[in-house]
Design a protein around this motif. Structure first.
Motif: not given
Length: 226
Positions: A18-22, A25-30, A204-211
């Motif tokens: 969960c901490y790694i996922g957090k 996600l933060e890297a993806g948002l950045a 991180a790329e997974a979150f970036t792409n979805v967003l």
């Protein structure tokens, strides 16, 4: 102006992924923050207890706990923790399983809801995870939690009173009921816009792409005069 994308995260502060996922996600948002039309996002953390039957003061280390809880040989547990530590390091986290104090996390979840009511949930989530995984601090006892709460700007006495009174226990249970309704059996689990589920500590790329995809679709759906 489009409505922000909602990201609801079910996690446990005692879950290493969960901490790694957090962090991912933060890297993806950045990565999306510098976009010409950067996605607007709201992030909310929700409670999930991985081991609700764990005592507040567990007698043993993390290897003892996992070997007993999962029935795995100690050597296998050591290899598993070494792998998690390596993955965490790639996310910029220094896990110290040798210091970690395994404990029941229900009070930590209550604290997160208290912090949310004061607008400090994100700061409290980060402080708890760092305390648990990198500093070897106890995150199951009310006094220890009140001290950590004070570090992020919450009133220690008010925090202590809320935890002693189980003021936010119903909110924790509501999160857990919602997790069951969604069919969530493991964490981290990310629910995006209430309809897209992402399981596990994705890169991180997974979150970036979805967003970016969701934000582009949202913009295309806006009326011309919006």
């Amino acid at each position: 102006m489009s409505e922000p994308i909602s990201i609801d995260i079910w996690s446990d502060i005692a879950c290493p992924w969960c901490y790694i996922g957090k962090r991912n996600l933060e890297a993806g948002l950045a990565a999306t923050a510098s976009d010409e039309d950067a996605p607007q996002v709201t992030v909310t953390f929700h409670s999930f207890e991985l081991s609700p039957d764990t005592p507040v003061d567990f007698d043993g280390d993390e290897i003892d706990f996992l070997a007993g809880h999962k029935g795995m040989p100690r050597e296998q547990v050591e290899q598993m923790l070494a792998r998690v530590t390596d993955v965490a390091a790639q996310a910029g986290l220094e896990y110290r399983f040798d210091l970690l104090k395994h404990t029941n996390t229900v009070k930590a979840h209550e604290l997160l809801h208290f912090a949310k009511s004061k607008g400090l949930q994100h700061e409290m989530e980060e402080r708890l995870m760092s305390a648990y995984f990198t500093e070897g601090k106890h995150v199951g006892r009310i006094e220890d939690l009140a001290a950590l709460a004070a570090e992020v700007g919450l009133d220690a006495d008010e925090t202590r009173a809320a935890l002693q009174a189980d003021e936010f226990l119903d909110a924790v249970r509501a999160d857990q009921a919602q997790a069951r309704a969604y069919g969530i059996t493991g964490v981290p689990f990310f629910v995006i816009d209430g309809q897209y589920g992402i399981s596990g500590a994705q890169p991180a790329e997974a979150f970036t792409n979805v967003l970016r995809d969701l934000w582009a679709k949202r913009g295309a759906e806006q009326p011309a005069d919006a």
